[in-house]
Every structure is written in structure tokens, then in C-alpha cells.
Motif scaffolding. Structure first.
Motif, PDB file in Angstrom:
ATOM      1  N   THR A   5       0.840  -1.187   0.000  1.00  0.00           N
ATOM      2  CA  THR A   5       0.000   0.000   0.000  1.00  0.00           C
ATOM      3  C   THR A   5       0.880   1.243   0.000  1.00  0.00           C
ATOM      4  N   LYS A   9      -2.671   8.691  -2.597  1.00  0.00           N
ATOM      5  CA  LYS A   9      -2.604   8.467  -4.037  1.00  0.00           C
ATOM      6  C   LYS A   9      -2.156   9.739  -4.760  1.00  0.00           C
ATOM      7  N   LEU A  90       6.695   5.058  -7.300  1.00  0.00           N
ATOM      8  CA  LEU A  90       6.264   3.673  -7.115  1.00  0.00           C
ATOM      9  C   LEU A  90       7.162   2.977  -6.102  1.00  0.00           C
ATOM     10  N   TYR A 103       6.978  -6.877  -6.753  1.00  0.00           N
ATOM     11  CA  TYR A 103       5.571  -6.513  -6.670  1.00  0.00           C
ATOM     12  C   TYR A 103       5.498  -5.020  -6.379  1.00  0.00           C
ATOM     13  N   PRO A 106       0.409   0.808  -5.683  1.00  0.00           N
ATOM     14  CA  PRO A 106      -0.389   1.559  -6.657  1.00  0.00           C
ATOM     15  C   PRO A 106       0.198   2.903  -7.031  1.00  0.00           C
TER      16      PRO A 106
ATOM     17  N   GLN B  39       1.548  -1.742 -17.528  1.00  0.00           N
ATOM     18  CA  GLN B  39       1.040  -0.646 -16.709  1.00  0.00           C
ATOM     19  C   GLN B  39      -0.203  -0.067 -17.385  1.00  0.00           C
ATOM     20  N   SER B  42      -4.567   2.729 -14.830  1.00  0.00           N
ATOM     21  CA  SER B  42      -4.562   2.845 -13.370  1.00  0.00           C
ATOM     22  C   SER B  42      -3.149   3.061 -12.825  1.00  0.00           C
ATOM     23  N   ARG B  43      -2.140   2.780 -13.642  1.00  0.00           N
ATOM     24  CA  ARG B  43      -0.717   2.925 -13.335  1.00  0.00           C
ATOM     25  C   ARG B  43      -0.174   1.858 -12.385  1.00  0.00           C
ATOM     26  N   GLN B  44      -0.986   0.860 -12.087  1.00  0.00           N
ATOM     27  CA  GLN B  44      -0.493  -0.276 -11.295  1.00  0.00           C
ATOM     28  C   GLN B  44       0.401  -1.140 -12.178  1.00  0.00           C
TER      29      GLN B  44
END
Lengths: 113, 115
Positions: A5, A9, A90, A103, A106, B39, B42-44
């Protein structure tokens, strides 16, 4: 649910202010990373940590700082020394050994005006 | 230093068609991993597929497959039966093995999918 997490955002700051971006993971991963993403430049590594209380500079560490006091947490501080802080940030993590794909969280979009 | 190059800034494909995204890399290592990440808007970042350099067999994941040419240092991604949901940025990434697991990314290819 296991995952990474990042909060918040979206983040807005005035120039000259330090700001801290949060990254938490419950995957029990040893290694954690911070990347910066700018349009047309892919992802660039800012800092990484392979173990608690230890971290190393990545390719673009100037103007950033991190800490790793807990395995689950790897906060990134964008200082006023960072010349162009507006970007998408990120956080990622991976386990040790093997292919150990990373991994990703978001992301946090930071805008500094 | 290792580098990853994606020479196609943007590619287009129609639904149900096949598209190939290119990636080349430069390394002096013999043992490493290669990845394709997706990607979406949503940019995830989502892992699509990975390839171990010591494996000669090309990796496949459902509609996604790679063409890994170790001598040529080439690692292309083939998407078969393209779907609207495949529209995204695709990043090729390299990681040396063993040791520190830093990922080196290419600049990405934007995939557009039309009905």
C-alpha cells in the motif's frame, strides 16, 4: 489480502517543503525499493533496502532520503533539495532468492508547485 | 552497466490480432532474468511474464509469449488474440543474478488496441 500500500494516491506540496511518501507491505519481503516514473523515461531507482536498518542509493538518490526501521515499512522523503520533485512514485518489494519478481504498490502522484 | 532498450514508443493492434513488442538489452552477465510488466491507465505495474536466461525454452503465459534470443540479447513479447484490456504501457526489465535484485527498465511501449 497480501500486498503493498502507498498513501496518499495524490499529494500536493508547495516548493521548499519536505514531504514523506508512505509504503507498507505485508508480504514478508526482505527487499523494498522506490522508483520514480517520468513521462517517456520508464522507471528509475531512487533507493533500495535489502534488510531492516540498511539501505543504499539508487541511480537518482539526490534530494531524497529513506528509512527502514521496520521490515514492513519503507518511507521516502522528498526534500526541498530535489530540483524537480513532481513525478509518479512507485514502491516495490520482493522476496530473496530465485526469480524474485518485484511486486508494486499503486503509486503516489506528487505535484510540487 | 546494464541497459534495456525499447525502440517502439507506440504500437497499434486490432482486437483478436497478434502484436509483437521489441526489447533489447546489454549485459556482460551470463545469468539473469528478464521481465515484461504491464502498466494500464490505473498505473499499477503488473507482471506479465518472466524468463530465466539459463532456460532455452521461451516462457508463455496464456496469450502472452516471449521470443528470447540470448546471443542477440533480444527479448520480444508476443500478444495473441489481443483484447481491449491489453491496452497499456509495456515495460521490459532486466535483473542480474545473483546478488542485489535491482530492476533495469526500458522506456516502455504504449500499446493501443482498437475494436
Amino acid at each position: 489480502d497480501g500486498g503493498i500500500t502507498q498513501s496518499p494516491k495524490y499529494l500536493f506540496r508547495k516548493e521548499g517543503q519536505n514531504v514523506t511518501l508512505s509504503c507498507e507491505q505485508n508480504l514478508n519481503h526482505d527487499a523494498m525499493y522506490w522508483y520514480r516514473q517520468d513521462p517517456g523515461q520508464g522507471l528509475r531507482l531512487i533507493y533500495y533496502s535489502q534488510i531492516v536498518n540498511d539501505f543504499q542509493k539508487g541511480d537518482i538518490a539526490e534530494g531524497y532520503s529513506v528509512s527502514r526501521e521496520k521490515k514492513e515499512s519503507f518511507p521516502l522523503t522528498v526534500t526541498s533539495a530535489q530540483k524537480n520533485p513532481t513525478a509518479f512514485y512507485l514502491c516495490a518489494s520482493n522476496a530473496r532468492g530465485g526469480p524474485a519478481e518485484q511486486y508494486f504498490g499503486p503509486g503516489t502522484r506528487l505535484t510540487v508547485t | 552497466a546494464q541497459t534495456v532498450t525499447q525502440s517502439q514508443p507506440e504500437m497499434s493492434v486490432q482486437e483478436a490480432e497478434t502484436v509483437t513488442l521489441s526489447c533489447t538489452y546489454d549485459t556482460s552477465e551470463s545469468d539473469y532474468y528478464l521481465f515484461w510488466y504491464k502498466q494500464p491507465p490505473s498505473r499499477q505495474m503488473i507482471l506479465v511474464i518472466r524468463q530465466e536466461a539459463y532456460k532455452q525454452q521461451n516462457a508463455t503465459e496464456n496469450r502472452f509469449s516471449v521470443n528470447f534470443q540470448k546471443a542477440a540479447k533480444s527479448f520480444s513479447l508476443k500478444i495473441s488474440d489481443s483484447q481491449l484490456g491489453d491496452a497499456a504501457m509495456y515495460f521490459c526489465a532486466y535483473r542480474a543474478q545473483p546478488g542485489f535484485q535491482k530492476l533495469v527498465f526500458g522506456t516502455g511501449t504504449r500499446l493501443l488496441v482498437s475494436p
